[in-house]
Design an enzyme around this catalytic site. Structure first.
Site, PDB file in Angstrom:
ATOM      1  CB  THR A 108      -0.913   0.349   1.184  1.00  0.00           C
ATOM      2  OG1 THR A 108      -0.179   0.213   2.572  1.00  0.00           O
ATOM      3  CG2 THR A 108      -1.585  -1.190   1.640  1.00  0.00           C
ATOM      4  CG  ASP A 109       1.209   5.800  -1.329  1.00  0.00           C
ATOM      5  OD1 ASP A 109       2.133   5.889  -0.449  1.00  0.00           O
ATOM      6  OD2 ASP A 109       0.987   6.797  -1.970  1.00  0.00           O
ATOM      7  CB  ALA A 110       1.879   6.308   3.602  1.00  0.00           C
TER       8      ALA A 110
END
Length: 622
Positions: free
Chosen positions: A337-339
């Site tokens: 995932t992105d952050a």
């Protein structure tokens, strides 16, 4: 302090010697047998013999260890065992543990990520020691495995974490201006070689987003350009470069963040592309990355109704992650995932639901949740309650272990600090970086042959304008770099710079105009000029002095559309020393500007028309 019910049981502190470390890795090392393929030639794709060994390792893990493998998290401080008091207090408030080593052990983390703003980065040698100490912490418990140590080292002026003396390289759009696949690969290979020496084994690069929206507030020069085919070629080249250097590459941000007018750090962007437009504009670089054998792909926190009418963020969308990325595109590597602390993914669901929904969508690694104890416990609870099966968790752990084995982490994750000193920022790497950068500078305007400047007729030069903040804190101000470079080439320059993060006042503009008096030429630096930017006033006032004005855009190349009357205009696509130094050499005629626009510059008064099309770029032979 966090509620202790949200934390694993406290663990004793431990220092681990190299001998103890190697003993502790005996189980993990068993997967690397005689006759196995070398790590650099390995694959994250399924392979029955290798997978059987990794599955035996997984079978020895507790549920908590398996869940921990899914998390990649951050921490405060630059020392694994003795962070500064303020960093220890920050860690305690966020995770319940004071030291990075304790956090790694308590949550059985599968990975960590370094940032500059969290005070992880002092210099390359410190990072090498930190990486080693964190690996020892990860391996100090039975059945544990080494960490994936990751970073965002895109290079260029926006997203770079490790600064000098590490080699600084042109960013993506600068490489797009060069168009050289060989240079893109070489840049990634140098970057990867230095990261590997520091103990960083995954880089969240290259950016595979196609920047078709000039107003994009978050991608811009982080993209290779607006041409999907050209971007795809350079993405594939960088995948090969990083992974040949034993560093996992990660293409981002799937399904594509190039046509947004919103920053997913602060809101949830909406992509209005049709499915056909997505296939044509956004998908090609990701397809190329997968074909090149990329280890990892990062999701985006944005809505794409054409791909999932539920309008869940892509990170949490099973139709997008499993249906398209896994099944249609055939990617079986690690999806990260992105952050998860970003607003774009937190607008619809709570922090306890986000990691569970991401796993149900098909991701493998959970990066930087807003609240690690809440997220970690939520995944454990979801398994115990039957919402997630343990088999589903093991599926992701297997992919993560494949990546770790491929890059040699299961054999010995420690790095040699003496080798680090020889590799990072060495003379050969710096020379190649300069050579690559020299081929990216783009000459957009050259009225009457205003460039190159003549040190005989235009010796006395004012270098004035914006000094964007260095992403690493190690680069000198851009105006200083230009001035020093011109000085070394026989000019007599004076630098007058203004901080980009401080409003440009009328008094500052007056001082620039006064300094222009008696000069033979002016070089004015701008960054991301908008319709109401005082930078427009600065340039127009300087043009009005009658002294020839050379414009240098050190951010997006679109600035020239907002300006008029300049004798020449040059784009460097970034403000790191290596990029700005090359632009100064081109201005002085030391090198010929060879770059071509990888994005169109649209007219300010009619954005439907291109002022300068993709491929525009002048040279001194024209």
């Amino acid at each position: 302090m966090l509620d202790q019910s949200h934390q694993p049981e406290p663990l004793p502190k431990a220092r681990v010697s190299r001998r103890t470390l190697l003993a502790a890795t005996a189980v993990a090392s068993a997967v690397v047998t005689a006759g196995a393929a070398p790590a650099v030639a390995g694959s994250t794709q399924p392979r029955p013999d290798r997978d059987a060994r990794l599955k035996r390792l997984i079978a020895r893990m507790s549920l908590e260890q398996k869940v921990g493998q899914l998390f990649v998290h951050w921490f405060s401080g630059n020392d694994a065992h003795n962070p500064a008091p303020n960093h220890a207090a920050d860690n305690l408030a966020r995770t319940g543990y004071r030291t990075p080593a304790e956090i790694v052990k308590a949550y059985h983390l599968g990975g960590v990520i370094y940032f500059g703003w969290s005070s992880n980065v002092t210099n390359p040698r410190q990072l090498g020691g930190l990486s080693n100490d964190l690996q020892k912490a990860a391996l100090s418990q039975p059945n544990s495995v080494p960490l994936v140590v990751s970073i965002d080292q895109e290079h260029g002026g926006i997203v770079t974490r490790v600064g000098l003396p590490a080699t600084q390289l042109p960013g993506a759009m600068a490489l797009g201006a060069s168009g050289s696949r060989s240079d893109a690969r070489t840049a990634a290979y140098i970057a990867g070689t230095e990261l590997a020496a520091i103990g960083i084994n995954e880089n969240y690069a290259p950016v595979a987003d196609v920047n078709v929206n000039p107003a994009n507030p978050v991608i811009g020069v982080r993209s290779f350009g607006s041409d999907p085919k050209a971007a795809a070629r350079l993405v594939a080249a960088q995948v090969d470069g990083y992974q040949s250097a034993r560093v996992a590459a990660c293409a981002k941000h799937f399904p594509g963040h190039g046509d947004t007018g919103t920053d997913s750090h602060t809101d949830l962007p909406v992509i209005t592309h049709t499915r056909e437009e997505w296939e044509r504009l956004d998908a090609p670089p990701f397809r190329a990355a997968i074909k090149a054998g990329i280890d990892s792909i990062m999701t985006a926190h944005l809505q794409v109704a054409a791909l999932d009418p539920s309008n869940d963020p892509a990170t949490l969308s099973k139709p997008i992650i499993t249906g398209i990325l896994r099944e249609e595109l055939g990617f079986d590597g690690v999806i990260v995932t992105d952050a998860l602390n970003m607003t774009g993914v937190r607008t619809k669901y709570g922090d306890d639901r986000i990691p569970v929904l991401a796993l149900k969508a098909g991701v493998d690694q959970l990066l930087f949740p807003f609240n690690l104890p809440v997220a970690w416990n939520a995944v454990v609870k979801a398994v115990r309650d039957g919402e997630l099966t343990e088999a589903r968790i093991e599926e992701s752990v297997l992919r993560i272990l494949r990546l770790k084995e491929k890059h040699g982490l299961l054999k010995d994750p420690l790095v040699s600090l003496s080798r680090l000193d020889r590799v990072v920022g060495n003379r050969k790497h710096r020379a190649v970086a300069d050579r690559i950068s020299d081929e990216t500078t783009t000459l957009l305007v050259n009225q009457g042959g205003a460039l190159p400047l003549s040190k005989r007729r235009q010796k006395n030069v004012l270098v004035v304008g914006m000094n964007p903040t260095s992403p690493t804190g190690t680069d000198r101000p851009a105006t200083t770099v230009v001035s020093d470079t011109l000085s070394g080439l026989g000019f007599t320059p004076t630098a007058l710079g203004f901080p980009r993060d401080v409003p440009l006042t009328p008094a500052a503009i007056d001082s620039a105009v006064a300094a222009a008096s008696g000069r033979d030429a002016i070089v004015v630096l701008t960054q991301n000029v908008g319709a109401t930017s005082p930078q427009r006033t600065l340039v127009s006032r300087l043009v009005a002095t009658g002294v020839p004005v050379v414009h240098l855009a050190v951010g997006n190349p679109y600035d020239i559309a907002q300006l008029s009357g300049v004798a020449a205009s040059v784009a460097s696509y970034g403000w790191t020393e290596v990029e700005v130094r090359s632009a100064a050499r081109a201005i002085a005629g030391k090198v010929d500007p060879e770059g071509k626009l990888p994005v169109p510059v649209l007219r300010a008064d009619n954005p439907a028309q291109a002022l300068y099309p993709v491929g525009h770029g002048l040279s001194y032979d024209d």
